[in-house]
Design an enzyme around this catalytic site. Structure first.
Site, PDB file in Angstrom:
ATOM      1  N   HIS A  94     -39.917   1.366   3.537  1.00 19.09           N
ATOM      2  CA  HIS A  94     -39.785   1.552   2.240  1.00 19.09           C
ATOM      3  C   HIS A  94     -39.143   0.357   1.448  1.00 19.09           C
ATOM      4  CE1 HIS A  94     -41.673   5.471   2.939  1.00 19.09           C
ATOM      5  NE2 HIS A  94     -40.584   6.231   3.025  1.00 19.09           N
ATOM      6  N   HIS A 114     -42.116   9.100  -3.988  1.00 24.06           N
ATOM      7  CA  HIS A 114     -41.317   9.875  -2.981  1.00 24.06           C
ATOM      8  C   HIS A 114     -40.505  11.192  -3.327  1.00 24.06           C
ATOM      9  CE1 HIS A 114     -39.909  10.583   1.214  1.00 24.06           C
ATOM     10  NE2 HIS A 114     -40.046   9.362   1.544  1.00 24.06           N
ATOM     11  N   GLU A 127     -46.987  11.631   0.061  1.00 25.47           N
ATOM     12  CA  GLU A 127     -46.880  10.199  -0.365  1.00 25.47           C
ATOM     13  C   GLU A 127     -48.136   9.483  -0.297  1.00 25.47           C
ATOM     14  OE1 GLU A 127     -43.483   8.217   1.727  1.00 25.47           O
ATOM     15  OE2 GLU A 127     -43.326  10.637   2.610  1.00 25.47           O
TER      16      GLU A 127
END
Length: 399
Positions: free
Chosen positions: A144, A218, A358
């Site tokens: 991420h 997210h 996501e």
């Protein structure tokens, strides 16, 4: 290969019904006016102010977005009886998103993710003959965007009202070398709350050097209301006939595996918990679902909105439907929540008290020649759209 394309600014039309409210509440809500309100949310240690934008669509849906991480801190929607609840996990204050407990578990509640959503194996990739080294913040891998990804950056923002709805546009410039990535990346993300009970998320980015880009959002949802307990009874449909299996460190093997006959087959609506405890190596690796699903589309629909997912909470009757221009969607069943984080309502967020969907390109694509490319080159424009649409249904067994 999936190319970055211009996405038309059209409201989602997927044959879905809007929120079902009782007559009195519907009459009251129609008198409300869509609006955007800006407020102070907190201050970073260096003195920079964090602002909150409260969006309301006049139908009983309101959403709060903060400039720190582009985080959606709340999203309130009516249930089938007209009762309004917050359906995303998170905190009431900036301190909640910056606490030691949060940093240690780092669940990315409600945040914008970049430069690269999901994992890059060993924090390393090669591009144009050069090897780039990234932070390894998820065991041996990069996750991420690294130690300080887009979820921990302060974005510039301004609100707007137009024919589509009300919203906020966020901008952030990631400089060349930030978190190890090549190139200066100018990023713009727009949240629009529409009169059709949609949240439209538009992503836009340009670069001056070739670089991997994979942006996503997210949020963790609990359609019964955040803090209300487990989501394993939520019924999930995923428009995917394949998924990307992973190794024991959650890096894709490169295979596209058929979901038929496996616990990963959500083509028909199925409770999230129906097969989550089955003896299956992939479920063991993820401690549940933490996998990328390959969305069904044909060549003609590349870059166009397709239905990705539909989730129904049987007790509340809330329905979340997702469409996206992305080729994949990561379904995460909240396996690593452990009760150490106390949310907005004062309730501990226990294991599987929220789920994430996501929309994305595939994990580790810079190292997987068979996956759709995530490389953005100078002169190209990264454009992507995801739409969440909210409605209700009174039939608990409807799919």
């Amino acid at each position: 290969m999936i190319r970055f394309q211009t996405i038309p600014r059209l409201a989602l039309g997927m044959g879905m019904t809007c929120l079902a409210l009782n007559a009195a509440q519907a009459g009251e809500m129609t008198t409300q006016t869509p609006s955007v309100e800006k407020q102070r949310f907190g201050q970073l240690p260096d003195g920079r102010k964090v602002e909150a934008y409260h969006l309301r669509n006049g139908h009983g849906i309101d959403m709060t977005v903060i400039t720190y991480g582009g985080i959606i801190t709340s999203l309130r929607t009516p249930d089938a009886q007209g009762n309004v609840d917050d359906i995303v996990l998170g905190f009431d204050s900036l301190e909640g998103y910056r606490s030691d407990a949060y940093r240690q578990s780092n669940p990315y509640f409600g945040a914008l993710i970049g430069r690269y959503g999901n994992r890059i194996a060993e924090g390393r990739f090669m591009l144009d003959g050069t090897t780039y080294e990234l932070a390894t913040n998820d065991g041996p891998h990069h996750l991420h965007g690294g130690d300080k990804g887009f979820d921990k950056r302060l974005w510039q923002a301004h609100s707007f009202e137009n024919d589509t709805g009300v919203g906020v546009e966020l901008r952030y410039t990631s400089e060349d070398g930030e978190e190890g990535y090549p190139g200066r990346l100018d990023t713009r993300v727009t949240y629009t709350l529409t009169a059709d009970d949609e949240v439209i998320i538009d992503y836009h980015a340009t670069t001056d050097k070739a670089t991997p880009v994979n942006l996503t959002q997210h949020s963790y949802f609990n359609l019964a209301g955040e803090g209300s307990g487990s989501i394993v009874d939520h019924r999930l449909m995923l428009n995917a006939d394949a998924f990307t299996p992973v190794d024991d460190t959650l890096i894709p093997t490169g295979e596209l595996r058929d979901v038929a006959g496996t616990p990963f087959d959500f083509r028909d609506a199925t409770p999230i918990g129906a097969r989550i405890g089955e003896e299956n190596t992939q479920l063991v690796y993820g401690q549940g679902y933490d996998h990328n699903f390959v969305l069904v589309r044909d060549d003609a629909s590349a870059g166009e909105l397709v239905t990705a997912a539909r989730v129904v909470a049987p007790q509340s009757g809330r329905v979340l439907e997702i469409a996206t221009t992305e080729p994949g969607i990561q379904f995460y069943s909240g396996n690593f929540l452990d009760g150490t984080l106390i949310g907005k309502g004062g309730d501990a967020y226990e294991k599987r008290s929220g789920f994430a969907l996501e929309t994305q390109h595939f994990p580790d694509s810079p190292n997987q020649a068979g996956f759709p490319s995530t490389i953005l080159a100078p002169g190209e424009t990264y454009e992507s759209r995801t739409v969440w649409r909210f409605s209700t249904q009174r039939d608990d067994n409807a799919s």
